[in-house]
Motif scaffolding. Sequence first.
Motif, mmCIF file in Angstrom:
data_model
loop_
_atom_site.group_PDB
_atom_site.id
_atom_site.type_symbol
_atom_site.label_atom_id
_atom_site.label_comp_id
_atom_site.label_asym_id
_atom_site.label_seq_id
_atom_site.Cartn_x
_atom_site.Cartn_y
_atom_site.Cartn_z
ATOM 1 N N MET A 1 -19.953 1.309 -6.801
ATOM 2 C CA MET A 1 -18.746 0.776 -6.195
ATOM 3 C C MET A 1 -17.572 1.659 -6.615
ATOM 4 N N ALA A 2 -16.729 1.952 -5.649
ATOM 5 C CA ALA A 2 -15.544 2.763 -5.916
ATOM 6 C C ALA A 2 -14.293 1.955 -5.614
ATOM 7 N N LEU A 3 -13.214 2.324 -6.263
ATOM 8 C CA LEU A 3 -11.898 1.741 -6.001
ATOM 9 C C LEU A 3 -11.072 2.779 -5.256
ATOM 10 N N ILE A 4 -10.442 2.355 -4.187
ATOM 11 C CA ILE A 4 -9.601 3.262 -3.419
ATOM 12 C C ILE A 4 -8.182 2.717 -3.417
ATOM 13 N N LEU A 5 -7.260 3.593 -3.750
ATOM 14 C CA LEU A 5 -5.847 3.269 -3.773
ATOM 15 C C LEU A 5 -5.178 3.958 -2.589
ATOM 16 N N VAL A 6 -4.533 3.157 -1.747
ATOM 17 C CA VAL A 6 -3.815 3.686 -0.579
ATOM 18 C C VAL A 6 -2.330 3.550 -0.861
ATOM 19 N N ARG A 7 -1.620 4.665 -0.767
ATOM 20 C CA ARG A 7 -0.172 4.680 -0.977
ATOM 21 C C ARG A 7 0.462 5.138 0.324
ATOM 22 N N ALA A 8 1.340 4.306 0.888
ATOM 23 C CA ALA A 8 1.913 4.617 2.205
ATOM 24 C C ALA A 8 3.415 4.389 2.235
ATOM 25 N N MET A 9 4.047 4.980 3.249
ATOM 26 C CA MET A 9 5.493 4.828 3.425
ATOM 27 C C MET A 9 5.862 3.469 3.995
ATOM 28 N N ASN A 10 4.923 2.851 4.735
ATOM 29 C CA ASN A 10 5.188 1.530 5.298
ATOM 30 C C ASN A 10 3.867 0.810 5.553
ATOM 31 N N LYS A 11 3.971 -0.455 5.930
ATOM 32 C CA LYS A 11 2.786 -1.292 6.136
ATOM 33 C C LYS A 11 1.915 -0.775 7.274
ATOM 34 N N LYS A 12 2.534 -0.323 8.347
ATOM 35 C CA LYS A 12 1.777 0.170 9.505
ATOM 36 C C LYS A 12 0.891 1.360 9.123
ATOM 37 N N LYS A 13 1.436 2.279 8.339
ATOM 38 C CA LYS A 13 0.658 3.441 7.911
ATOM 39 C C LYS A 13 -0.453 3.034 6.944
ATOM 40 N N ALA A 14 -0.189 2.050 6.107
ATOM 41 C CA ALA A 14 -1.221 1.555 5.198
ATOM 42 C C ALA A 14 -2.363 0.913 5.988
ATOM 43 N N LEU A 15 -2.026 0.133 7.002
ATOM 44 C CA LEU A 15 -3.052 -0.500 7.843
ATOM 45 C C LEU A 15 -3.880 0.549 8.580
ATOM 46 N N ASN A 16 -3.227 1.576 9.102
ATOM 47 C CA ASN A 16 -3.944 2.653 9.790
ATOM 48 C C ASN A 16 -4.860 3.408 8.832
ATOM 49 N N ALA A 17 -4.397 3.639 7.609
ATOM 50 C CA ALA A 17 -5.212 4.334 6.613
ATOM 51 C C ALA A 17 -6.452 3.511 6.258
ATOM 52 N N LEU A 18 -6.280 2.201 6.107
ATOM 53 C CA LEU A 18 -7.427 1.330 5.824
ATOM 54 C C LEU A 18 -8.441 1.377 6.967
ATOM 55 N N ALA A 19 -7.947 1.364 8.191
ATOM 56 C CA ALA A 19 -8.845 1.451 9.356
ATOM 57 C C ALA A 19 -9.578 2.789 9.362
ATOM 58 N N ASP A 20 -8.890 3.862 9.015
ATOM 59 C CA ASP A 20 -9.523 5.182 8.956
ATOM 60 C C ASP A 20 -10.614 5.228 7.890
ATOM 61 N N ILE A 21 -10.349 4.602 6.755
ATOM 62 C CA ILE A 21 -11.347 4.570 5.679
ATOM 63 C C ILE A 21 -12.613 3.871 6.161
ATOM 64 N N GLU A 22 -12.437 2.782 6.850
ATOM 65 C CA GLU A 22 -13.589 1.999 7.289
ATOM 66 C C GLU A 22 -14.288 2.623 8.500
ATOM 67 N N ARG A 23 -13.522 3.024 9.490
ATOM 68 C CA ARG A 23 -14.116 3.520 10.740
ATOM 69 C C ARG A 23 -14.565 4.976 10.670
ATOM 70 N N HIS A 24 -13.683 5.853 10.252
ATOM 71 C CA HIS A 24 -13.986 7.282 10.295
ATOM 72 C C HIS A 24 -14.718 7.781 9.051
#
Length: 116
Positions: A1-24
């Motif tokens: 199991m790994a821990l991933i830390l997402v740091r973003a400029m705003n909520k929308k970019k954080a949500l997109n990054a999470l989707a990228d982690i899961e989908r792509h």
Amino acid sequence: MALILVRAMNKKKALNALADIERHAQLNFVDKPRKIGLDKIVDVTRRVIKQNPRDDIKVAVLVKVQQDTTKSIMSIKKTHPPAHIIVVSEEYPEYKDLIGEYDSLKVFDGYYSSKK
């Protein structure tokens, strides 16, 4: 199991990054992403990337994935998310603190997995 830390400029970019982690990157979330305070991740950021964190980061999200650290890193390297992503491995002392604190953090609202 790994821990991933997402740091973003705003909520929308954080949500997109999470989707990228899961989908792509095709990583599987163990639990819902959790919001973490920016003050708590400064030391993690400094230790892992060996530089001071950027000042324009406004949102920090922590997520557990099923895959191990090496697979997580290799998968994320192939994507181009709109946020700064750090895979925190077990070798860092902050890993144990973040895992212990994970369940007490608030769920990051707005993200819904496309995988079932």
